[in-house]
Design an enzyme around this catalytic site. Structure first.
Site, PDB file in Angstrom:
ATOM      1  CE  LYS A  35      -0.378  -0.248   5.040  1.00  0.00           C
ATOM      2  NZ  LYS A  35      -1.279  -0.261   6.207  1.00  0.00           N
ATOM      3  CE1 TYR A  94      13.345  32.334   4.028  1.00  0.00           C
ATOM      4  CE2 TYR A  94      13.330  29.957   3.670  1.00  0.00           C
ATOM      5  CZ  TYR A  94      13.051  31.241   3.231  1.00  0.00           C
ATOM      6  OH  TYR A  94      12.472  31.429   1.999  1.00  0.00           O
TER       7      TYR A  94
END
Length: 351
Positions: free
Chosen positions: A37, A247
């Site tokens: 899956k 940042y």
């Protein structure tokens, strides 16, 4: 169509994948299947199925009918089951595709009985997880009468822990097994296989351990890493002592040096929690991750990597168990979170 190489690649070791399945199969009293899956836990379900089917795996499991449809046509004599069963909107796919629904409720049982034309199905019984599945009393109380049940399943909630819940679920599953006829019975996932043969029954269905995750201590040293993420260097730049990188200026160069800017970030599944503890390697040299993780850029301290240049490839530190401890993410998240910008490149690493 122009063929453009991605600046990200996920090197996938088919030999390790197969060896992991073989190790799990050797500890399964019956057959050993494979959960593929979430697109084979992010590795590519079709290729995973192909490699494991060639190794002898015959039973595969996906979550949804869309995932089942993406694997068509099935090759040879492999079996495919769909964990999430059948809603009203799924009936056309369920009656058309060569896959079995795993029925999870009395409502799904009624729907399949009315429209399934007697085709075989699988049944999920909830033995204590309270997620999907019929309650034990529903399963043994006559709700399943008249169905052609191929595989009756349950799912262990705490198999990765030394929990009393494991024994309780095992006892409940044995009760259902005695009361409900089916061709096969299946309880164990990757961690359940490690609990021992009592949990194996007729079919096991590993997931995480196939792809290099270590579900319990018993598997440590036996399960091999399968996925190796790599990022291409966009720029190598000089930084002076005291200059910040990224940042928020969360990292400041302690001395004059170099940083490598790589084409990867949280949009690719490499999340901000790796900041301050992640890393990469280039020609056996370690490059610590510095500064914040941006959307699609990260920086590494390349001061000790003489010769590193634009266009070179960095191998991310991505051992699943240790990276999970470092980052706070589960091994499942580390695998399935790797994004679509990675080229999936299958290789074989023979010993």
């Amino acid at each position: 169509m122009i063929d453009i190489a991605s600046p990200l690649r996920l090197r996938l070791d088919s030999t390790a994948l197969v060896r992991n399945w073989q190790w799990l199969a050797a500890r399964s009293p019956g057959a050993c299947g494979a959960a593929i899956k979430a697109d084979g836990y992010g590795l590519g379900a079709a290729k995973v199925m192909r490699h494991l089917a060639a190794a002898g795996c015959r039973d595969f499991f996906v979550a949804t009918w869309a995932e089942a449809a993406a694997l068509m046509p099935l090759a040879g004599d492999v079996s495919l089951s769909v964990f999430h069963g059948v809603g009203d909107a799924d009936m056309v796919a369920a009656r058309t595709l060569p896959a079995r629904p795993v029925l999870n409720s009395v409502e799904q049982v009624r729907r399949w009985r009315a429209a399934g034309e007697g085709r075989p199905c699988d049944i999920m019984v909830d033995t204590g997880m309270n997620r999907l599945g019929l309650r034990v009393e529903e399963a043994i109380g006559g709700a399943l009468g008249g169905l052609a049940i191929d595989t009756l399943l349950s799912h262990l909630a705490s198999a990765d822990e030394d929990s009393e819940q494991n024994a309780r679920q095992l006892a409940a599953f044995r009760t259902v097994r005695q009361a409900v006829p089916a061709r096969r019975y299946s309880l164990a996932n990757s961690a359940g296989i490690c609990l021992g043969p009592d949990y194996g029954f007729d079919l096991t269905r590993p997931g995480l351990a196939l792809y290099g995750g270590v579900p319990r201590r018993e598997a440590a040293g036996h399960i091999r890493q399968v996925a190796f993420p790599e990022a291409r260097v966009l720029q190598v730049r000089e930084v002076r002592k005291g200059e910040p990188v990224g940042y928020g200026a969360t990292w400041v160069a302690p001395a004059e040096g170099r940083v490598a800017i790589a084409n990867m970030g949280y949009a690719d599944g490499y999340l901000r929690c790796h900041a301050g503890q992640g890393g990469a390697a280039w020609r056996a040299r370690d490059l610590p991750l510095v500064g914040r993780v941006s959307m699609d850029l990260i920086a590494f301290d390349a001061s000790a990597a003489d010769g590193l240049a634009e266009g070179d490839w960095l191998a991310l530190d991505y051992d699943l168990p240790s990276t999970a401890v470092r980052s706070g993410l589960s091994q499942y998240e580390l695998l399935t979170g790797l994004g679509t910008r990675f080229d999936r490149c299958w290789i074989s690493k023979e010993p």
